[in-house]
Write an enzyme that holds these catalytic residues in place. Structure first.
Site, PDB file in Angstrom:
ATOM      1  N   THR A 164       0.813  -1.469   0.574  1.00 28.23           N
ATOM      2  CA  THR A 164       0.179   0.131   0.179  1.00 28.23           C
ATOM      3  C   THR A 164       0.569   1.387   0.418  1.00 28.23           C
ATOM      4  O   THR A 164       0.882   2.482  -0.645  1.00 28.23           O
ATOM      5  CB  THR A 164      -1.146  -0.345   1.300  1.00 28.23           C
ATOM      6  OG1 THR A 164      -1.641  -1.498   1.444  1.00 28.23           O
ATOM      7  CG2 THR A 164      -2.053   1.165   1.138  1.00 28.23           C
ATOM      8  N   SER A 222       2.974  -8.006  -0.927  1.00 28.83           N
ATOM      9  CA  SER A 222       3.667  -8.820  -0.022  1.00 28.83           C
ATOM     10  C   SER A 222       3.283 -10.413   0.566  1.00 28.83           C
ATOM     11  O   SER A 222       4.166 -10.913   0.402  1.00 28.83           O
ATOM     12  CB  SER A 222       3.629  -8.155   1.332  1.00 28.83           C
ATOM     13  OG  SER A 222       2.577  -8.117   2.171  1.00 28.83           O
ATOM     14  N   THR A 269       2.058  -4.527   4.515  1.00 24.82           N
ATOM     15  CA  THR A 269       2.124  -5.051   5.697  1.00 24.82           C
ATOM     16  C   THR A 269       1.554  -5.992   6.202  1.00 24.82           C
ATOM     17  O   THR A 269       1.938  -7.513   6.979  1.00 24.82           O
ATOM     18  CB  THR A 269       0.812  -4.003   6.626  1.00 24.82           C
ATOM     19  OG1 THR A 269      -0.536  -4.455   5.737  1.00 24.82           O
ATOM     20  CG2 THR A 269       1.127  -2.685   6.442  1.00 24.82           C
ATOM     21  N   ASP A 270       1.340  -7.360   5.064  1.00 26.82           N
ATOM     22  CA  ASP A 270       0.409  -8.804   5.045  1.00 26.82           C
ATOM     23  C   ASP A 270       1.769  -9.783   5.676  1.00 26.82           C
ATOM     24  O   ASP A 270       1.320 -10.382   6.491  1.00 26.82           O
ATOM     25  CB  ASP A 270      -0.443  -8.839   4.213  1.00 26.82           C
ATOM     26  CG  ASP A 270      -0.970  -7.944   3.903  1.00 26.82           C
ATOM     27  OD1 ASP A 270      -1.722  -7.616   4.367  1.00 26.82           O
ATOM     28  OD2 ASP A 270      -2.095  -8.483   2.561  1.00 26.82           O
ATOM     29  N   THR A 275       4.096  -8.921  15.069  1.00 29.73           N
ATOM     30  CA  THR A 275       3.231  -9.898  14.433  1.00 29.73           C
ATOM     31  C   THR A 275       2.378  -8.687  13.555  1.00 29.73           C
ATOM     32  O   THR A 275       2.185  -8.173  14.114  1.00 29.73           O
ATOM     33  CB  THR A 275       2.073 -11.310  15.058  1.00 29.73           C
ATOM     34  OG1 THR A 275       3.212 -11.692  15.612  1.00 29.73           O
ATOM     35  CG2 THR A 275       1.516 -11.578  14.560  1.00 29.73           C
ATOM     36  N   THR A 333       2.276 -21.948  20.701  1.00 30.07           N
ATOM     37  CA  THR A 333       1.229 -21.823  21.002  1.00 30.07           C
ATOM     38  C   THR A 333       0.908 -21.051  20.070  1.00 30.07           C
ATOM     39  O   THR A 333       1.351 -20.062  19.567  1.00 30.07           O
ATOM     40  CB  THR A 333       1.752 -21.153  22.533  1.00 30.07           C
ATOM     41  OG1 THR A 333       0.313 -21.128  23.318  1.00 30.07           O
ATOM     42  CG2 THR A 333       2.856 -19.690  22.630  1.00 30.07           C
ATOM     43  N   GLN A 334      -0.217 -21.912  19.254  1.00 30.93           N
ATOM     44  CA  GLN A 334      -1.089 -20.347  18.935  1.00 30.93           C
ATOM     45  C   GLN A 334      -1.487 -19.502  19.832  1.00 30.93           C
ATOM     46  O   GLN A 334      -2.395 -18.386  19.204  1.00 30.93           O
ATOM     47  CB  GLN A 334      -2.749 -21.049  18.805  1.00 30.93           C
ATOM     48  CG  GLN A 334      -2.666 -22.570  18.196  1.00 30.93           C
ATOM     49  CD  GLN A 334      -3.753 -23.589  18.112  1.00 30.93           C
ATOM     50  OE1 GLN A 334      -4.789 -22.950  17.949  1.00 30.93           O
ATOM     51  NE2 GLN A 334      -3.208 -24.425  17.386  1.00 30.93           N
ATOM     52  N   CYS A 335      -1.037 -18.753  21.253  1.00 31.87           N
ATOM     53  CA  CYS A 335      -1.792 -17.994  22.047  1.00 31.87           C
ATOM     54  C   CYS A 335      -0.991 -16.146  21.708  1.00 31.87           C
ATOM     55  O   CYS A 335       0.315 -17.157  21.546  1.00 31.87           O
ATOM     56  CB  CYS A 335      -0.763 -17.945  23.207  1.00 31.87           C
ATOM     57  SG  CYS A 335      -2.792 -19.088  24.146  1.00 31.87           S
TER      58      CYS A 335
HETATM   59  N1  ASP Z   1      -1.522  -6.353   0.219  1.00 29.64           N
HETATM   60  C1  ASP Z   1      -0.867  -5.630   1.194  1.00 29.64           C
HETATM   61  C2  ASP Z   1       0.410  -5.621   1.213  1.00 29.64           C
HETATM   62  O1  ASP Z   1       0.841  -6.027   1.977  1.00 29.64           O
HETATM   63  C3  ASP Z   1      -1.521  -4.794   2.082  1.00 29.64           C
HETATM   64  C4  ASP Z   1      -0.326  -3.509   2.358  1.00 29.64           C
HETATM   65  O2  ASP Z   1       0.617  -3.023   1.969  1.00 29.64           O
HETATM   66  O3  ASP Z   1      -0.754  -3.002   3.940  1.00 29.64           O
HETATM   67  O4  ASP Z   1       1.425  -5.553  -0.023  1.00 29.64           O
END
Ligand code: ASP
Length: 348
Positions: free
Chosen positions: A15, A60, A91-92, A168, A279-281
């Site tokens: 993004t 990403s 971000t993904d 994360t 752990t999943q936590c």
């Molecule tokens: N789908 C985008 C990516 O991870 C979302 C982002 O950039 O926040 O490339």
């Protein structure tokens, strides 16, 4: 007058690499010139910003170990020429890339800061500018001797600087998209940027940067859930070429006590497959042996992932399997060591 600082800004996509045209409202990929146009501040500070854009930009979701190696190589090749490095990234999967880079760049003495945004540039409330400009400031911050204040692979997002391999993605819409559940932020950017040196790792400056780009992708994640079938578990554990499994368990590292599950896990570890209990936590640590339900796992040859994130564990396994080749015992030893701040364990 202060010496001019320099950063290499690597644009991978996501993004933050999109702009919203102020006239048409349409989103389109930005190029290096647009970055400078939307962020004139890049030119105004005592910081030289060189831009290296990926062509084409990628979402990403399309990141891969091959691209992590490419990024690591870019940093390695340009290492002497810059004070710090910024990678803009979607971000993904940013937490996976940051984790992978932390293992591939050994003895890092300069900041590598990943950042991105939830809204593209040009959108009125975009977080792109603030995230990027603060990341640049952090990446060039040095002490009186000229040593980096944060010589680590980090993620800067929403006012916080996190250790990359502790991070994360936790929110799809929130401006605070990331969190480091088991480790406090390395810095917080308010009116001033407040660094927390006791949390930052400092390298031995006599050692050179070492690049490790040998990666083995024969790893998988197996997430337990009530009702998981024997067929599913067996199919996963019998995947062709499989070398290691991130076993996502419950709570403090617990799993069902079914005989078939423990037999399947034992059979896999006896075939040399490394299985790590994660752990999943989101916060807290695996404590194998605390309950009978994890003692069984220990007896099946499963090892503890302690408080590592899934992103860091997966990339650590890929890196160790690549580095240690067929030496499974060595991989297991190193999994239980804190290599670059990814795990809270006192046996460095
Ligand atoms: N789908 C985008 C990516 O991870 C979302 C982002 O950039 O926040 O490339």
């Amino acid at each position: 007058m202060n010496k001019e600082k320099s950063v290499l800004l690597v644009l991978t996509g996501g993004t933050i690499s999109m702009v919203q045209d102020t006239h048409t409202g349409a989103l389109r990929p930005a190029d290096a010139a647009m970055f400078r146009e939307y962020m004139p501040e890049l030119l105004h500070n005592n910081i030289r910003v060189e831009i290296l854009p990926f062509e084409p930009f990628i979402d990403s979701s399309d990141m891969s170990p091959h691209i992590w190696s490419r990024l690591a190589n870019i940093i390695y090749d340009n290492y002497p020429a810059y004070d710090g490095f910024i990678i803009t990234h979607g971000t993904d999967t940013m937490a996976y890339t940051a984790s992978a880079l932390s293992f591939t760049l050994e003895n890092l003495a300069k900041p590598v800061v990943l950042t991105g945004s939830q809204l593209p540039m040009g959108v009125l409330r975009s977080d792109a500018k603030e995230n990027l400009l603060t990341a640049i400031e952090i990446a060039t911050e040095q002490d009186e001797e000229g040593n980096a204040i944060v010589p680590e692979v980090c993620i800067f997002f929403g006012e916080k600087l996190y250790r990359g391999n502790r991070t994360t993605k936790r929110a799809a819409e929130n401006f605070s998209a990331f969190k480091s559940y088991n480790y406090e932020p390395l810095a917080v950017a308010g009116v001033h940027i407040k660094y927390f040196p006791h949390l930052i790792r400092y390298p031995d400056l006599r050692k050179p940067l070492v690049l490790h780009t040998e990666i083995n992708q024969n790893v998988t994640i197996l997430k337990l859930f009530p009702g998981i079938s024997e067929e599913t578990v067996t199919a996963v554990l019998n995947t062709n070429g499989l070398k290691a499994v991130v076993l996502e368990t419950y709570g403090a590292g617990n799993a069902p006590t079914n005989d078939w599950l423990l037999e399947a896990l034992k059979n896999a570890t006896q075939r040399g497959i490394i299985i790590v209990d994660k752990t999943q936590c989101l916060s807290g640590s695996v404590e194998m042996g605390r309950y009978e339900t994890s003692l069984n796992l220990l007896q099946a040859g499963v090892i503890s992932g302690y408080d590592i994130t899934t992103e860091a564990l997966l990339t650590k396994l890929m890196y160790l399997l690549g580095e240690c080749k067929n030496d499974t015992e060595r991989v297991k030893q190193l999994l239980l060591k804190n290599l670059c701040g990814e795990i809270t364990i006192d046996n460095e």
